[in-house]
Design a protein around this motif. Sequence first.
Motif, PDB file in Angstrom:
ATOM      1  N   ALA A  66       0.993  -1.230  -0.067  1.00  0.00           N
ATOM      2  CA  ALA A  66      -0.393   0.182   0.007  1.00  0.00           C
ATOM      3  C   ALA A  66       0.902   0.801   0.040  1.00  0.00           C
ATOM      4  N   LEU A  67       1.970   1.551   0.639  1.00  0.00           N
ATOM      5  CA  LEU A  67       2.432   1.962   1.091  1.00  0.00           C
ATOM      6  C   LEU A  67       3.692   2.723  -0.753  1.00  0.00           C
ATOM      7  N   THR A  68       3.701   1.672  -1.432  1.00  0.00           N
ATOM      8  CA  THR A  68       4.699   1.867  -2.861  1.00  0.00           C
ATOM      9  C   THR A  68       3.716   2.188  -3.357  1.00  0.00           C
ATOM     10  N   ARG A  69       2.478   2.034  -3.046  1.00  0.00           N
ATOM     11  CA  ARG A  69       1.695   2.933  -5.107  1.00  0.00           C
ATOM     12  C   ARG A  69       0.904   4.231  -3.917  1.00  0.00           C
ATOM     13  N   GLU A  70       0.656   4.479  -2.739  1.00  0.00           N
ATOM     14  CA  GLU A  70       0.038   5.563  -2.162  1.00  0.00           C
ATOM     15  C   GLU A  70       1.107   6.953  -2.119  1.00  0.00           C
ATOM     16  N   THR A  71       2.880   6.607  -2.219  1.00  0.00           N
ATOM     17  CA  THR A  71       2.790   7.930  -1.203  1.00  0.00           C
ATOM     18  C   THR A  71       4.524   8.017  -2.727  1.00  0.00           C
ATOM     19  N   GLY A  72       4.700   6.781  -3.691  1.00  0.00           N
ATOM     20  CA  GLY A  72       5.425   7.809  -4.139  1.00  0.00           C
ATOM     21  C   GLY A  72       7.088   6.408  -3.644  1.00  0.00           C
ATOM     22  N   ALA A  73       6.897   5.769  -2.665  1.00  0.00           N
ATOM     23  CA  ALA A  73       7.639   6.225  -2.030  1.00  0.00           C
ATOM     24  C   ALA A  73       8.318   4.488  -2.446  1.00  0.00           C
ATOM     25  N   ALA A  74       9.538   4.006  -2.617  1.00  0.00           N
ATOM     26  CA  ALA A  74      10.323   2.338  -2.597  1.00  0.00           C
ATOM     27  C   ALA A  74       9.728   1.996  -1.151  1.00  0.00           C
ATOM     28  N   THR A  75       9.755   1.020  -0.828  1.00  0.00           N
ATOM     29  CA  THR A  75      10.003   0.264   0.184  1.00  0.00           C
ATOM     30  C   THR A  75      10.703  -1.554   0.467  1.00  0.00           C
ATOM     31  N   TRP A  76      11.519  -1.608   1.303  1.00  0.00           N
ATOM     32  CA  TRP A  76      12.313  -2.055   1.750  1.00  0.00           C
ATOM     33  C   TRP A  76      11.861  -3.285   3.169  1.00  0.00           C
ATOM     34  N   ASN A  77      10.851  -4.254   2.794  1.00  0.00           N
ATOM     35  CA  ASN A  77      10.592  -5.186   3.480  1.00  0.00           C
ATOM     36  C   ASN A  77      11.296  -6.630   4.035  1.00  0.00           C
ATOM     37  N   ILE A  78      12.031  -5.697   5.159  1.00  0.00           N
ATOM     38  CA  ILE A  78      13.494  -6.512   5.507  1.00  0.00           C
ATOM     39  C   ILE A  78      12.993  -8.056   6.226  1.00  0.00           C
ATOM     40  N   GLU A  79      13.464  -9.357   6.284  1.00  0.00           N
ATOM     41  CA  GLU A  79      13.149  -9.829   7.659  1.00  0.00           C
ATOM     42  C   GLU A  79      14.758  -9.848   7.964  1.00  0.00           C
ATOM     43  N   TYR A  80      14.500 -10.920   8.985  1.00  0.00           N
ATOM     44  CA  TYR A  80      16.198 -10.815  10.113  1.00  0.00           C
ATOM     45  C   TYR A  80      16.075 -11.873  10.826  1.00  0.00           C
TER      46      TYR A  80
END
Length: 272
Positions: A65-79
Amino acid sequence: MTWSEVQARPLPAPGVRVTYGGAQQQFGELRVPPGPGPHPVLVLIHGGCWHRSFDLQYFSHLADALTRETGAATWNIEYRRLGDPGGGWPGSFLDIANATDQIRALAARHHLDTDRVVAIGHSAGGQLALWLAARDQLAPGSAPYRPNPLKLRGVIGLSAITDLIAYSRPQGGCNAAVGELLGGSPERQLARYQQASPRELLPLGVPQWLIQGVEDPIVPLATVRAYAGAAKDAGDTVTVEEIAGAGHFEPALPGTSAWPALLAAVRAALKP
């Protein structure tokens, strides 16, 4: 909203999977919006009491949702988390640090703006997101130290655990995981708490937005208010959005009563 209701949501299509280390948990999902960029980056850090029982899948709703609505890339990280080989202290912290610094390596190919990076974390991930902003304070001898950390523009904490010393005191639940994360109580491992707890690292030196459900049974509102007061006293800029009627999970999901506050925080954090 309950965890069962979160799990019942259909998952969006996954992002591009990119590894940042050799362990199976050392990867992230990158989503990049259309257009030439350079795109600002939102680093997303999921919660779950730092335990392997919870992974990044539920945070993919937010990433998509954030990628679609803010124009920002998202980096959803596992750890690596508690229960994983190498999880806990310092492995979980090193993974968060290394995954964030990996943005530099991804920038050219994916047209990312390394000068506009904001961390967003939920619950235990909120603690890690706040910690990211302060890791330039760590001494070279500190176990999670890494030289030349990527600078953040801000941090957004969603139901964030902000004070590990205070949070470790109640028995049971997520509170009990703090001692496991850091290898003991504050009395036994004070130096680790001082290097890991956002409250102990104030001032963080970046703007912070804390979005908190008033009815949260896992991270009490009073703890967020106390941290915000201490951060402001230390010289940080902190905005607290209290969401009436919301619990622990609403701040971490799009389309809830907390969603407008999160969008506003992201736009404020990325504003030139």
